[in-house]
Write a protein that holds these residues in place. Structure first.
Motif, PDB file in Angstrom:
ATOM      1  N   TRP A  79       0.786  -1.152  -0.044  1.00  0.00           N
ATOM      2  CA  TRP A  79      -0.124   0.156   0.165  1.00  0.00           C
ATOM      3  C   TRP A  79       0.780   1.277   0.027  1.00  0.00           C
ATOM      4  O   TRP A  79       2.161   1.410   0.721  1.00  0.00           O
ATOM      5  N   TRP A  80       0.385   2.307  -0.684  1.00  0.00           N
ATOM      6  CA  TRP A  80       1.346   3.304  -0.805  1.00  0.00           C
ATOM      7  C   TRP A  80       0.236   4.723  -0.661  1.00  0.00           C
ATOM      8  O   TRP A  80      -1.070   4.550  -1.194  1.00  0.00           O
ATOM      9  N   LYS A  81       0.597   5.781  -0.176  1.00  0.00           N
ATOM     10  CA  LYS A  81      -0.041   6.976  -0.005  1.00  0.00           C
ATOM     11  C   LYS A  81       0.822   8.065  -0.256  1.00  0.00           C
ATOM     12  O   LYS A  81       1.915   8.197   0.132  1.00  0.00           O
ATOM     13  N   ASN A  82       0.325   9.407  -0.705  1.00  0.00           N
ATOM     14  CA  ASN A  82       0.982  10.436  -0.796  1.00  0.00           C
ATOM     15  C   ASN A  82       0.162  11.507   0.019  1.00  0.00           C
ATOM     16  O   ASN A  82      -1.074  12.016  -0.136  1.00  0.00           O
ATOM     17  N   ASP A  83       1.054  11.970   1.124  1.00  0.00           N
ATOM     18  CA  ASP A  83      -0.051  12.834   2.157  1.00  0.00           C
ATOM     19  C   ASP A  83       0.581  14.225   2.310  1.00  0.00           C
ATOM     20  O   ASP A  83       0.545  14.968   3.075  1.00  0.00           O
ATOM     21  N   LYS A  84       1.656  14.569   1.245  1.00  0.00           N
ATOM     22  CA  LYS A  84       2.086  15.888   1.336  1.00  0.00           C
ATOM     23  C   LYS A  84       1.433  16.718   0.110  1.00  0.00           C
ATOM     24  O   LYS A  84       1.299  17.854   0.195  1.00  0.00           O
ATOM     25  N   ASP A  85       1.042  16.056  -0.980  1.00  0.00           N
ATOM     26  CA  ASP A  85       0.678  16.958  -2.272  1.00  0.00           C
ATOM     27  C   ASP A  85      -0.181  15.890  -3.114  1.00  0.00           C
ATOM     28  O   ASP A  85       0.164  14.864  -3.054  1.00  0.00           O
ATOM     29  N   ASP A  86      -0.810  16.324  -3.993  1.00  0.00           N
ATOM     30  CA  ASP A  86      -1.729  15.465  -5.035  1.00  0.00           C
ATOM     31  C   ASP A  86      -1.644  16.247  -6.325  1.00  0.00           C
ATOM     32  O   ASP A  86      -2.844  16.134  -7.020  1.00  0.00           O
ATOM     33  N   ASP A  87      -0.444  16.491  -6.850  1.00  0.00           N
ATOM     34  CA  ASP A  87      -0.601  17.180  -8.212  1.00  0.00           C
ATOM     35  C   ASP A  87       0.778  16.843  -8.863  1.00  0.00           C
ATOM     36  O   ASP A  87       0.734  17.181  -9.761  1.00  0.00           O
ATOM     37  N   LYS A  88       0.885  15.387  -8.402  1.00  0.00           N
ATOM     38  CA  LYS A  88       2.026  14.568  -9.211  1.00  0.00           C
ATOM     39  C   LYS A  88       1.628  13.212  -9.742  1.00  0.00           C
ATOM     40  O   LYS A  88       0.935  12.384  -9.025  1.00  0.00           O
ATOM     41  N   VAL A  89       1.684  13.427 -10.803  1.00  0.00           N
ATOM     42  CA  VAL A  89       1.669  11.699 -11.302  1.00  0.00           C
ATOM     43  C   VAL A  89       2.648  10.518 -11.019  1.00  0.00           C
ATOM     44  O   VAL A  89       3.829  11.100 -11.091  1.00  0.00           O
ATOM     45  N   VAL A  90       2.499   9.584 -10.526  1.00  0.00           N
ATOM     46  CA  VAL A  90       3.602   9.005  -9.997  1.00  0.00           C
ATOM     47  C   VAL A  90       3.719   7.501 -10.685  1.00  0.00           C
ATOM     48  O   VAL A  90       2.640   7.071 -11.497  1.00  0.00           O
ATOM     49  N   GLN A  91       4.786   6.739 -10.708  1.00  0.00           N
ATOM     50  CA  GLN A  91       4.896   5.659 -11.260  1.00  0.00           C
ATOM     51  C   GLN A  91       5.797   4.588 -10.309  1.00  0.00           C
ATOM     52  O   GLN A  91       6.713   5.063  -9.889  1.00  0.00           O
ATOM     53  N   PHE A  92       5.439   3.414 -10.123  1.00  0.00           N
ATOM     54  CA  PHE A  92       5.992   2.490  -9.131  1.00  0.00           C
ATOM     55  C   PHE A  92       7.016   1.377 -10.238  1.00  0.00           C
ATOM     56  O   PHE A  92       6.778   1.199 -11.284  1.00  0.00           O
ATOM     57  N   ARG A 139       1.896   1.175 -14.677  1.00  0.00           N
ATOM     58  CA  ARG A 139       1.110   2.327 -15.395  1.00  0.00           C
ATOM     59  C   ARG A 139       1.247   3.490 -14.626  1.00  0.00           C
ATOM     60  O   ARG A 139       1.208   3.593 -13.417  1.00  0.00           O
ATOM     61  N   PRO A 140       1.275   4.483 -15.147  1.00  0.00           N
ATOM     62  CA  PRO A 140       1.319   6.276 -14.294  1.00  0.00           C
ATOM     63  C   PRO A 140       0.033   6.000 -13.506  1.00  0.00           C
ATOM     64  O   PRO A 140      -0.890   5.779 -14.123  1.00  0.00           O
ATOM     65  N   VAL A 141       0.042   6.644 -12.348  1.00  0.00           N
ATOM     66  CA  VAL A 141      -0.995   6.914 -11.541  1.00  0.00           C
ATOM     67  C   VAL A 141      -1.122   8.539 -11.086  1.00  0.00           C
ATOM     68  O   VAL A 141      -0.301   8.886 -10.520  1.00  0.00           O
ATOM     69  N   ALA A 142      -2.368   8.799 -11.681  1.00  0.00           N
ATOM     70  CA  ALA A 142      -2.458  10.518 -11.464  1.00  0.00           C
ATOM     71  C   ALA A 142      -3.157  10.941 -10.216  1.00  0.00           C
ATOM     72  O   ALA A 142      -4.161   9.905  -9.857  1.00  0.00           O
ATOM     73  N   PRO A 143      -3.242  12.109  -9.949  1.00  0.00           N
ATOM     74  CA  PRO A 143      -3.991  12.416  -8.722  1.00  0.00           C
ATOM     75  C   PRO A 143      -5.616  12.499  -9.484  1.00  0.00           C
ATOM     76  O   PRO A 143      -5.905  12.948 -10.516  1.00  0.00           O
ATOM     77  N   CYS A 144      -6.533  11.998  -8.624  1.00  0.00           N
ATOM     78  CA  CYS A 144      -7.965  11.943  -8.964  1.00  0.00           C
ATOM     79  C   CYS A 144      -8.565  13.252  -9.129  1.00  0.00           C
ATOM     80  O   CYS A 144      -9.216  13.377 -10.360  1.00  0.00           O
ATOM     81  N   ARG A 145      -7.829  14.254  -8.560  1.00  0.00           N
ATOM     82  CA  ARG A 145      -8.589  15.568  -8.983  1.00  0.00           C
ATOM     83  C   ARG A 145      -8.147  16.147 -10.045  1.00  0.00           C
ATOM     84  O   ARG A 145      -8.843  17.158 -10.642  1.00  0.00           O
TER      85      ARG A 145
END
Length: 214
Positions: free
Chosen positions: A148-161, A180-186
């Motif tokens: 499980w992974w989460k981003n609790d600092k910002d939500d404006d970056k597309v991430v890739q594992f 596959r890249p995962v984008a912020p839902c907003r």
């Protein structure tokens, strides 16, 4: 008599020093319990830092994949992902996985942190203070790892594992398993039109044992 005790004390000190060297270099040369918490190892994700792995780098398409269940992520809400073999026949012993800002992996820009939401003891954080890199907790054979992974600092970056997977001491893929890249839902509910990167050789590194000759 005084000379005898001094000599005995010196022998004890030397013995402790030799034991320390064996432990230190044993960890540096082979990592059955996961990648060590070293800056160079976190940066390279490359087992070739240990001389025992020399000759094991694979540049073929890896028989492993990273599945991300969620198509996007919300700030401070964990998402589920799985590192797995593409069939039950493809097992592995070791791995390192990190989340990078999409298209900025070469700049070493990691994002978010991995969180433990179950009692699975097959993985651990590579470094205790930094939870942005995960590695194996033992070298038993496995076909999949749930994370499980989460981003609790910002939500404006597309991430890739991105993962390095070690099938055996002489067979491993370095940063060749990508989600596959995962984008912020907003911003974007699903990342479309993604094409996988071509497998290339990682940057050359100097093995730890060779770089630290006296």
């Amino acid at each position: 008599m005084r000379f005898y005790y001094s000599f005995q004390k010196l022998g004890t000190i030397l013995m402790k020093f030799l034991i320390y060297l064996l432990i230190f270099f044993g960890e540096a040369l082979f990592w059955p319990d996961g990648a060590p918490c070293k800056y160079s190892t976190m940066k390279s994700m490359n087992p070739l830092e240990a001389v025992e792995h020399e000759g094991g780098l694979q540049l073929s398409n890896p028989p492993y994949a990273i599945d991300v269940v969620h198509k996007c992520y919300w700030k401070n809400q964990p998402i589920f992902l799985k590192l797995r073999g593409t069939s039950r026949n493809f097992i592995f012993k070791g791995f390192v996985i990190q989340a990078f800002i999409f298209r900025e992996r070469k700049k070493e820009k990691r994002a978010g942190k991995f969180v433990r939401l179950d009692n699975n003891g097959s993985w651990r954080h590579q470094c205790y203070r930094f939870h942005d890199s995960v590695t194996n907790a033992h070298d038993e054979k496995k076909n999949e790892i749930n994370l499980w992974w989460k981003n609790d600092k910002d939500d404006d970056k597309v991430v890739q594992f991105v993962a390095t997977v070690v099938k055996s001491r002489k067979e491993f893929w370095v940063q060749s398993i990508l989600s596959r890249p995962v984008a912020p839902c907003r911003m974007q509910r699903e990342f479309n039109n993604y094409e996988s990167e071509r497998i290339t050789a990682p940057p050359k590194i100097i093995p730890f044992a060779l770089a630290n000759k006296f």
